[in-house]
Enzyme design. Sequence first.
Site, PDB file in Angstrom:
ATOM      1  N   ASP A 173      93.270  54.972  58.222  1.00  0.00           N
ATOM      2  CA  ASP A 173      92.366  56.101  59.243  1.00  0.00           C
ATOM      3  C   ASP A 173      93.032  55.984  60.514  1.00  0.00           C
ATOM      4  OD1 ASP A 173      90.934  56.914  56.933  1.00  0.00           O
ATOM      5  OD2 ASP A 173      89.146  55.464  57.684  1.00  0.00           O
ATOM      6  N   HIS A 200      84.929  55.253  55.888  1.00  0.00           N
ATOM      7  CA  HIS A 200      86.171  55.487  55.334  1.00  0.00           C
ATOM      8  C   HIS A 200      86.198  56.734  54.462  1.00  0.00           C
ATOM      9  CE1 HIS A 200      90.346  54.772  54.440  1.00  0.00           C
ATOM     10  NE2 HIS A 200      89.963  54.286  53.221  1.00  0.00           N
TER      11      HIS A 200
END
Length: 338
Positions: A173, A200
């Site tokens: 990310d 996530h």
Amino acid sequence: MFSRIARPTICIATRSLSTSSQNNAKVAVLGASGGIGQPLSLLLKNSPLVGELSLFDIAHTPGVAADLSHIETRAHVTGYMGPDQLDAALKGCDVVVIPAGVPRKPGMTRDDLFNTNATIVATLADAVARNCPEAMICIIANPVNSTIPITSEVMKKYGVYNPNRVFGVTTLDIVRANAFVAELKGLDPARVNVPVIGGHAGKTIIPLISQATPKVEFPADQLSALTARIQDAGTEVVKAKAGAGSATLSMAYAGARFTFSVLDAMNGKDGVVECAYVRSEETECKYFSTPLLLGKHGIEKNLGLGKLSAFEENLVADAIGELKGSIKKGEDFVANMK
């Protein structure tokens, strides 16, 4: 105050590299024959930080190990295949990286993966608890929001749980946020650092654009679109691969970056900061990703959320409910295991 902008780089080892940073860390990759596992193992083989590379999977591992063993770098590679060899693969490991599990396909959510991957991660965590309970455990297997609670609960059953050594790898990310911001602003992506907190998956992925270095600003509509792209980037890759898999190469890069940061910190390097999804007291969620100062024994200090913009505060508030549900799902899975 520890700098949040400290950012590791992945160096491909060559024969001319200094040996000053070398150590003899033994690193295991569980799921080494898969789409993430193979390129991840290649990157680890190329690092002077790795002395031994232990590769495990349910199939094809001897071939992957033989292939990698021909590379002219110092890490000694051994392949292990099948449940009967799992314990041997983990003996004496300092770091265990787990990309094992099934990938997402078009139309699948991370929750769709839960039952299969939860069982896989629980089985592997059980083996880690028995064979190398003090290892740093880096979980890539999705859904990370649930697989970290699963790993933690399994380790607790053996009385070996150390919250400072269990990490959900959310580095992809951060890598994506850095790349997308650099693209929009015409910056060198190697010099951009965007902390990403939360979890996530989907809306639990919270990029802190307000804390980016160098400082960047976007109009509200562009900021909203950028945030959505970062949150949905995994789906972007799944769709682009049209049924042929999910993010593998970028995830392998991100997994290697995080592993190298852990190894650097274990070797005594100062100021190593990475975001990861860990046991946390920073919010009302038991697990939450924030920037962490890493040290010889894992998490040295949780650097927290920092100062959030109003937009980011709303993102955090929106994520809490989903995160709590994912955490409970992981904990319940272990509680109900036979």
